[in-house]
Write a protein that holds these residues in place. Structure first.
Motif, PDB file in Angstrom:
ATOM      1  N   HIS A  42       0.818  -1.231   0.000  1.00  0.00           N
ATOM      2  CA  HIS A  42       0.000   0.000   0.000  1.00  0.00           C
ATOM      3  C   HIS A  42       0.846   1.273   0.000  1.00  0.00           C
ATOM      4  N   TYR A  43       1.905   1.260   0.811  1.00  0.00           N
ATOM      5  CA  TYR A  43       2.724   2.472   0.945  1.00  0.00           C
ATOM      6  C   TYR A  43       4.196   2.120   0.783  1.00  0.00           C
ATOM      7  N   SER A  44       4.947   3.056   0.216  1.00  0.00           N
ATOM      8  CA  SER A  44       6.389   2.856   0.069  1.00  0.00           C
ATOM      9  C   SER A  44       7.126   4.097   0.567  1.00  0.00           C
ATOM     10  N   PRO A  62       1.945  -3.000   3.923  1.00  0.00           N
ATOM     11  CA  PRO A  62       0.508  -2.718   3.962  1.00  0.00           C
ATOM     12  C   PRO A  62       0.171  -1.797   5.129  1.00  0.00           C
ATOM     13  N   GLN A  63      -0.985  -1.156   5.016  1.00  0.00           N
ATOM     14  CA  GLN A  63      -1.421  -0.206   6.036  1.00  0.00           C
ATOM     15  C   GLN A  63      -1.515  -0.867   7.423  1.00  0.00           C
ATOM     16  N   GLN A  64      -2.011  -2.122   7.445  1.00  0.00           N
ATOM     17  CA  GLN A  64      -2.203  -2.789   8.750  1.00  0.00           C
ATOM     18  C   GLN A  64      -0.878  -2.953   9.489  1.00  0.00           C
ATOM     19  N   MET A  65       0.183  -3.239   8.748  1.00  0.00           N
ATOM     20  CA  MET A  65       1.485  -3.426   9.394  1.00  0.00           C
ATOM     21  C   MET A  65       1.968  -2.106   9.999  1.00  0.00           C
ATOM     22  N   ALA A  66       1.833  -1.036   9.244  1.00  0.00           N
ATOM     23  CA  ALA A  66       2.282   0.266   9.735  1.00  0.00           C
ATOM     24  C   ALA A  66       1.488   0.662  10.983  1.00  0.00           C
ATOM     25  N   ARG A  67       0.168   0.417  10.925  1.00  0.00           N
ATOM     26  CA  ARG A  67      -0.685   0.777  12.065  1.00  0.00           C
ATOM     27  C   ARG A  67      -0.283  -0.023  13.308  1.00  0.00           C
ATOM     28  N   ARG A  68      -0.008  -1.295  13.103  1.00  0.00           N
ATOM     29  CA  ARG A  68       0.391  -2.180  14.221  1.00  0.00           C
ATOM     30  C   ARG A  68       1.724  -1.710  14.820  1.00  0.00           C
ATOM     31  N   LEU A  69       2.670  -1.332  13.960  1.00  0.00           N
ATOM     32  CA  LEU A  69       3.967  -0.852  14.451  1.00  0.00           C
ATOM     33  C   LEU A  69       3.800   0.435  15.256  1.00  0.00           C
ATOM     34  N   LEU A  70       2.916   1.307  14.772  1.00  0.00           N
ATOM     35  CA  LEU A  70       2.672   2.560  15.505  1.00  0.00           C
ATOM     36  C   LEU A  70       2.170   2.267  16.915  1.00  0.00           C
ATOM     37  N   VAL A  71       1.225   1.345  17.009  1.00  0.00           N
ATOM     38  CA  VAL A  71       0.646   1.011  18.313  1.00  0.00           C
ATOM     39  C   VAL A  71       1.725   0.437  19.233  1.00  0.00           C
ATOM     40  N   LEU A  72       2.565  -0.441  18.675  1.00  0.00           N
ATOM     41  CA  LEU A  72       3.636  -1.039  19.489  1.00  0.00           C
ATOM     42  C   LEU A  72       4.646   0.007  19.959  1.00  0.00           C
ATOM     43  N   GLU A  80      -3.441   8.516   8.838  1.00  0.00           N
ATOM     44  CA  GLU A  80      -2.622   8.276   7.650  1.00  0.00           C
ATOM     45  C   GLU A  80      -1.332   9.103   7.695  1.00  0.00           C
ATOM     46  N   GLU A  81      -1.435  10.292   8.255  1.00  0.00           N
ATOM     47  CA  GLU A  81      -0.247  11.154   8.353  1.00  0.00           C
ATOM     48  C   GLU A  81       0.864  10.465   9.157  1.00  0.00           C
ATOM     49  N   ASN A  82       0.474   9.870  10.278  1.00  0.00           N
ATOM     50  CA  ASN A  82       1.478   9.173  11.099  1.00  0.00           C
ATOM     51  C   ASN A  82       1.926   7.859  10.463  1.00  0.00           C
ATOM     52  N   ILE A  83       1.017   7.202   9.747  1.00  0.00           N
ATOM     53  CA  ILE A  83       1.397   5.974   9.043  1.00  0.00           C
ATOM     54  C   ILE A  83       2.490   6.295   8.021  1.00  0.00           C
ATOM     55  N   LYS A 138       1.904 -12.332   9.957  1.00  0.00           N
ATOM     56  CA  LYS A 138       1.172 -12.787   8.765  1.00  0.00           C
ATOM     57  C   LYS A 138       0.944 -11.679   7.733  1.00  0.00           C
ATOM     58  N   LEU A 139       1.674 -10.591   7.849  1.00  0.00           N
ATOM     59  CA  LEU A 139       1.576  -9.501   6.872  1.00  0.00           C
ATOM     60  C   LEU A 139       2.862  -9.455   6.053  1.00  0.00           C
ATOM     61  N   GLN A 140       2.717  -9.185   4.761  1.00  0.00           N
ATOM     62  CA  GLN A 140       3.870  -9.184   3.858  1.00  0.00           C
ATOM     63  C   GLN A 140       4.368  -7.750   3.620  1.00  0.00           C
ATOM     64  N   ALA A 141       5.675  -7.589   3.667  1.00  0.00           N
ATOM     65  CA  ALA A 141       6.293  -6.304   3.346  1.00  0.00           C
ATOM     66  C   ALA A 141       7.595  -6.606   2.612  1.00  0.00           C
ATOM     67  N   ALA A 142       8.337  -5.583   2.264  1.00  0.00           N
ATOM     68  CA  ALA A 142       9.614  -5.825   1.567  1.00  0.00           C
ATOM     69  C   ALA A 142      10.520  -4.600   1.649  1.00  0.00           C
ATOM     70  N   ILE A 143      11.805  -4.880   1.577  1.00  0.00           N
ATOM     71  CA  ILE A 143      12.800  -3.832   1.337  1.00  0.00           C
ATOM     72  C   ILE A 143      13.274  -4.034  -0.101  1.00  0.00           C
ATOM     73  N   ILE A 144      13.307  -2.965  -0.863  1.00  0.00           N
ATOM     74  CA  ILE A 144      13.783  -3.068  -2.252  1.00  0.00           C
ATOM     75  C   ILE A 144      15.036  -2.210  -2.396  1.00  0.00           C
TER      76      ILE A 144
END
Lengths: 163, 127
Positions: A42-44, A62-72, A80-83, A138-144
């Motif tokens: 979703h975001y890069s 994905p958005q869910q991963m970013a949101r989860r990291l913020l909470v942690l 969205e601004e903080n994501i 269970k969420l997929q992300a990547a470094i490119i």
């Protein structure tokens, strides 16, 4: 870019998730893609690299991963601004940590965060990028990593101090 | 007297995190800044006891900001908190006048340990 240089990004990702999320991240086998087909969620968060090495490094998730990291991290505002801010910071941290391998002439820009994949303007026109796939909760992300050695650049080597 | 802190980082999320962590340990965050230009102006007005300083920032980066703050106050206590993990950058920051350096990603324990050491110096300077 040689495959052995990829290791510093793998370590950077592992360290980020262990320290920030307190959990291991599963890192898949890196693979190559044509720059015409950039990998994206979703975001890069994109970091432009200049100096002795040129190209870009980006983190995509994905958005869910970013949101989860913020909470942690203790952040209650998951707007969205903080994501987007967080995604830029992850990219900046992983690219910045790579200077332990590449040195200070691995010059990194402030992050640019976009929806989806970087377009052709940002990616080196020719060549391929390394994709480092990640799985966390269970969420997929990547470094490119799309990096090329700049021609004619001389990296300063520190001389040993005389005893 | 409470130790006062200014947090300088272009990431809102990181500024919030450092602020929360600092306040939970009894420090008082008196200012936050998202770039070096704002940080220099705020330092001149508020003279905080400690400054946390990012390096990669828009408008004025952290190294230039350290130089400017040290020009205002050679006794400024600046802790660099940056992702730039090469030795040369760390040495340069210390040469410019920073008193400490921790790498991102950092834990709350890393941050508190660095603050504890710098706060001890502030208390000594006040005596």
């Amino acid at each position: 870019m040689k495959e052995d240089k990829i290791q510093v990004f793998l370590e950077g990702v592992r360290k980020y998730f262990t320290q920030v999320a307190g959990e291991e991240v599963f890192i898949g086998t890196p693979y190559l893609v044509e720059n015409k087909m950039p990998a994206a969620q979703h975001y890069s968060g994109v970091i432009a690299v200049s100096g002795c090495t040129r190209g870009i490094v980006y983190f995509t998730c994905p958005q869910q991963m970013a949101r989860r990291l913020l909470v942690l991290m203790g952040e209650t505002d998951t707007s969205e601004e903080n994501i987007m801010d967080l995604i830029g910071e992850v990219a900046n941290t992983i690219a910045g940590n790579a200077r332990s391998q590449f040195g200070e002439k691995f010059e990194i820009s402030v992050p640019v965060v976009i929806r989806g994949a970087p377009d052709e303007i940002m990616l080196p026109r020719e060549g391929r990028s390394f994709v480092i796939p990640l799985e966390w909760e269970k969420l997929q992300a990547a470094i490119i990593v799309a990096l090329y050695k700049a021609t004619g650049c001389v990296q300063a080597v520190s001389k040993p101090v005389a005893q | 007297m409470m130790i006062t802190i200014m947090v300088v980082d272009d990431s809102n999320v990181i500024r919030n995190r450092i602020t929360r962590s600092s306040e939970s340990k009894g420090f008082e965050v008196v200012a936050t800044a998202a770039n070096g230009v704002d940080a220099v102006q705020l330092y001149e007005i508020l003279k905080p006891d400690l400054v946390t300083m990012d390096l990669t920032m828009p408008k004025m980066d952290g190294l230039a900001c350290i130089r400017n703050i040290i020009n205002l106050d050679e006794n400024a206590n600046i802790l660099v908190i940056s992702a730039l993990a090469d030795k040369a950058t760390g040495i340069k920051a210390l040469e410019y006048g920073a008193r400490g350096f921790i790498y991102k990603p950092f834990t709350d324990e890393d941050l508190f340990e660095a603050f504890r050491e710098m706060a001890a110096e502030v208390v000594n300077e006040r005596r």
